[in-house]
Design an enzyme around this catalytic site. Structure first.
Site, PDB file in Angstrom:
ATOM      1  N   ASP A 191       0.850  -1.191   0.000  1.00  0.00           N
ATOM      2  CA  ASP A 191       0.000   0.000   0.000  1.00  0.00           C
ATOM      3  C   ASP A 191       0.889   1.246   0.000  1.00  0.00           C
ATOM      4  O   ASP A 191       1.887   1.314   0.714  1.00  0.00           O
ATOM      5  CB  ASP A 191      -0.905  -0.013   1.243  1.00  0.00           C
ATOM      6  CG  ASP A 191      -2.047   0.995   1.120  1.00  0.00           C
ATOM      7  OD1 ASP A 191      -3.209   0.551   1.069  1.00  0.00           O
ATOM      8  OD2 ASP A 191      -1.768   2.212   1.074  1.00  0.00           O
ATOM      9  N   ILE A 192       0.504   2.235  -0.802  1.00  0.00           N
ATOM     10  CA  ILE A 192       1.323   3.439  -0.949  1.00  0.00           C
ATOM     11  C   ILE A 192       1.253   4.334   0.295  1.00  0.00           C
ATOM     12  O   ILE A 192       2.159   5.134   0.540  1.00  0.00           O
ATOM     13  CB  ILE A 192       0.896   4.223  -2.219  1.00  0.00           C
ATOM     14  CG1 ILE A 192       2.023   5.114  -2.710  1.00  0.00           C
ATOM     15  CG2 ILE A 192      -0.383   5.013  -1.986  1.00  0.00           C
ATOM     16  CD1 ILE A 192       1.800   5.681  -4.112  1.00  0.00           C
TER      17      ILE A 192
ATOM     18  N   HIS B 226     -10.360  -4.981  -3.359  1.00  0.00           N
ATOM     19  CA  HIS B 226      -9.034  -5.207  -2.763  1.00  0.00           C
ATOM     20  C   HIS B 226      -9.163  -5.634  -1.316  1.00  0.00           C
ATOM     21  O   HIS B 226     -10.078  -5.215  -0.606  1.00  0.00           O
ATOM     22  CB  HIS B 226      -8.150  -3.959  -2.878  1.00  0.00           C
ATOM     23  CG  HIS B 226      -8.782  -2.702  -2.363  1.00  0.00           C
ATOM     24  ND1 HIS B 226      -9.699  -1.988  -3.087  1.00  0.00           N
ATOM     25  CD2 HIS B 226      -8.642  -2.045  -1.189  1.00  0.00           C
ATOM     26  CE1 HIS B 226     -10.088  -0.927  -2.393  1.00  0.00           C
ATOM     27  NE2 HIS B 226      -9.469  -0.944  -1.221  1.00  0.00           N
ATOM     28  N   PHE B 227      -8.224  -6.436  -0.902  1.00  0.00           N
ATOM     29  CA  PHE B 227      -8.101  -6.871   0.495  1.00  0.00           C
ATOM     30  C   PHE B 227      -6.849  -6.230   1.063  1.00  0.00           C
ATOM     31  O   PHE B 227      -5.776  -6.320   0.472  1.00  0.00           O
ATOM     32  CB  PHE B 227      -7.954  -8.400   0.588  1.00  0.00           C
ATOM     33  CG  PHE B 227      -9.211  -9.157   0.274  1.00  0.00           C
ATOM     34  CD1 PHE B 227      -9.658  -9.286  -1.036  1.00  0.00           C
ATOM     35  CD2 PHE B 227      -9.944  -9.756   1.278  1.00  0.00           C
ATOM     36  CE1 PHE B 227     -10.821  -9.983  -1.328  1.00  0.00           C
ATOM     37  CE2 PHE B 227     -11.106 -10.459   1.002  1.00  0.00           C
ATOM     38  CZ  PHE B 227     -11.547 -10.568  -0.304  1.00  0.00           C
ATOM     39  N   HIS B 228      -7.004  -5.570   2.222  1.00  0.00           N
ATOM     40  CA  HIS B 228      -5.838  -5.065   2.937  1.00  0.00           C
ATOM     41  C   HIS B 228      -5.321  -6.169   3.863  1.00  0.00           C
ATOM     42  O   HIS B 228      -6.112  -6.747   4.623  1.00  0.00           O
ATOM     43  CB  HIS B 228      -6.216  -3.886   3.839  1.00  0.00           C
ATOM     44  CG  HIS B 228      -6.746  -2.680   3.134  1.00  0.00           C
ATOM     45  ND1 HIS B 228      -5.987  -1.537   2.951  1.00  0.00           N
ATOM     46  CD2 HIS B 228      -7.960  -2.414   2.593  1.00  0.00           C
ATOM     47  CE1 HIS B 228      -6.727  -0.619   2.335  1.00  0.00           C
ATOM     48  NE2 HIS B 228      -7.939  -1.128   2.101  1.00  0.00           N
TER      49      HIS B 228
ATOM     50  N   HIS C 107     -16.089   3.246   3.280  1.00  0.00           N
ATOM     51  CA  HIS C 107     -14.687   3.691   3.219  1.00  0.00           C
ATOM     52  C   HIS C 107     -13.909   3.119   2.044  1.00  0.00           C
ATOM     53  O   HIS C 107     -12.679   3.115   2.079  1.00  0.00           O
ATOM     54  CB  HIS C 107     -13.946   3.405   4.530  1.00  0.00           C
ATOM     55  CG  HIS C 107     -14.579   4.058   5.725  1.00  0.00           C
ATOM     56  ND1 HIS C 107     -14.453   5.403   6.003  1.00  0.00           N
ATOM     57  CD2 HIS C 107     -15.378   3.559   6.688  1.00  0.00           C
ATOM     58  CE1 HIS C 107     -15.136   5.693   7.092  1.00  0.00           C
ATOM     59  NE2 HIS C 107     -15.722   4.588   7.527  1.00  0.00           N
ATOM     60  N   GLN C 108     -14.592   2.634   1.017  1.00  0.00           N
ATOM     61  CA  GLN C 108     -13.853   2.197  -0.175  1.00  0.00           C
ATOM     62  C   GLN C 108     -13.484   3.427  -0.990  1.00  0.00           C
ATOM     63  O   GLN C 108     -14.364   4.199  -1.385  1.00  0.00           O
ATOM     64  CB  GLN C 108     -14.698   1.238  -1.025  1.00  0.00           C
ATOM     65  CG  GLN C 108     -13.923   0.695  -2.235  1.00  0.00           C
ATOM     66  CD  GLN C 108     -14.735  -0.280  -3.082  1.00  0.00           C
ATOM     67  OE1 GLN C 108     -15.936  -0.460  -2.864  1.00  0.00           O
ATOM     68  NE2 GLN C 108     -14.087  -0.899  -4.049  1.00  0.00           N
TER      69      GLN C 108
ATOM     70  N   ASN D 198     -13.109  -3.211   2.176  1.00  0.00           N
ATOM     71  CA  ASN D 198     -14.171  -2.201   2.139  1.00  0.00           C
ATOM     72  C   ASN D 198     -14.958  -2.284   0.831  1.00  0.00           C
ATOM     73  O   ASN D 198     -14.363  -2.443  -0.239  1.00  0.00           O
ATOM     74  CB  ASN D 198     -13.561  -0.807   2.268  1.00  0.00           C
ATOM     75  CG  ASN D 198     -12.808  -0.619   3.570  1.00  0.00           C
ATOM     76  OD1 ASN D 198     -13.176  -1.195   4.591  1.00  0.00           O
ATOM     77  ND2 ASN D 198     -11.749   0.178   3.539  1.00  0.00           N
TER      78      ASN D 198
HETATM   79  P1  AMP Z   1      -9.792   1.608   0.434  1.00  0.00           P
HETATM   80  O1  AMP Z   1     -10.136   2.745   1.345  1.00  0.00           O
HETATM   81  O2  AMP Z   1     -10.109   0.272   1.052  1.00  0.00           O
HETATM   82  O3  AMP Z   1     -10.398   1.758  -0.950  1.00  0.00           O
HETATM   83  O4  AMP Z   1      -8.212   1.625   0.297  1.00  0.00           O
HETATM   84  C1  AMP Z   1      -7.539   1.981  -0.875  1.00  0.00           C
HETATM   85  C2  AMP Z   1      -6.071   1.843  -0.583  1.00  0.00           C
HETATM   86  O5  AMP Z   1      -5.363   1.949  -1.780  1.00  0.00           O
HETATM   87  C3  AMP Z   1      -5.511   2.905   0.378  1.00  0.00           C
HETATM   88  O6  AMP Z   1      -4.964   2.283   1.527  1.00  0.00           O
HETATM   89  C4  AMP Z   1      -4.462   3.612  -0.458  1.00  0.00           C
HETATM   90  O7  AMP Z   1      -3.334   3.992   0.278  1.00  0.00           O
HETATM   91  C5  AMP Z   1      -4.128   2.554  -1.499  1.00  0.00           C
HETATM   92  N1  AMP Z   1      -3.573   3.072  -2.741  1.00  0.00           N
HETATM   93  C6  AMP Z   1      -4.083   4.064  -3.509  1.00  0.00           C
HETATM   94  N2  AMP Z   1      -3.302   4.272  -4.585  1.00  0.00           N
HETATM   95  C7  AMP Z   1      -2.281   3.386  -4.483  1.00  0.00           C
HETATM   96  C8  AMP Z   1      -1.129   3.098  -5.290  1.00  0.00           C
HETATM   97  N3  AMP Z   1      -0.877   3.774  -6.422  1.00  0.00           N
HETATM   98  N4  AMP Z   1      -0.301   2.120  -4.900  1.00  0.00           N
HETATM   99  C9  AMP Z   1      -0.542   1.432  -3.765  1.00  0.00           C
HETATM  100  N5  AMP Z   1      -1.589   1.646  -2.965  1.00  0.00           N
HETATM  101  C10 AMP Z   1      -2.456   2.614  -3.318  1.00  0.00           C
END
Ligand code: AMP
Length: 139
Positions: free
Chosen positions: A34-35, A103-105, A96-97, A90
């Site tokens: 994650d960035i 995606h899965f964190h 909070h998406q 999410n």
């Molecule tokens: P969500 O709130 O579950 O949609 O989380 C989206 C996630 O994507 C966040 O934790 C961001 O930090 C991550 N994210 C967004 N852009 C990038 C990227 N270019 N590379 C890696 N992670 C990213």
């Protein structure tokens, strides 16, 4: 189910149009750091299929992600030394998406307290027999 508009930031990562720190990939799944990590090792696991939310994902992609999630969680813990982790997933802006691609964190919980904080507000269960039946009927 596929989106009409396949231009999320994760689509661009899947197409190698923007860089990421890849940690795993196969025919159905990609995982990368994650960035904006909330803990060292915070990793995202995504399907190649362009579904927006989990309920729209095909059984094939869901199975592929389910098969690899434990492996990635083990790898994140092995690499970071974390002994615990959360899986966060999410669906929908209200939930909070932010990126509209499933995606899965994988979020390690470190001894310094970094990782996922959870506010869990409990409600009364009440009379839910009809609710349970409604959900069961809908499965
Ligand atoms: P969500 O709130 O579950 O949609 O989380 C989206 C996630 O994507 C966040 O934790 C961001 O930090 C991550 N994210 C967004 N852009 C990038 C990227 N270019 N590379 C890696 N992670 C990213």
């Amino acid at each position: 189910m596929a989106r009409d508009d396949e231009t999320t930031i994760f689509t661009k990562i899947l197409r190698n149009e923007i860089p990421c720190h890849r940690v795993y990939e196969d025919d159905h799944v990609l995982a990368f750091l994650d960035i904006n990590p909330i803990a060292r090792g915070h990793t995202l696991v995504i399907p190649r299929e362009p579904a927006v939310t989990l309920d729209q994902l095909s059984a094939e992609s869901a199975a592929a992600i389910g098969a690899v999630l434990p492996r990635i969680a083990r790898a994140v813990m092995a690499a970071t030394g974390a002994k615990a982790f959360n899986i966060l997933q999410n669906n929908g802006a209200e939930a909070h998406q932010a990126v509209m691609h499933v995606h899965f964190h994988v979020i390690p919980k470190h001894a310094d307290g970094s990782g996922l904080g959870i506010g869990w507000k409990v409600e009364k269960l009440g009379d839910v027999a009809d609710l349970a039946k409604a959900i069961a009927d809908a499965v």
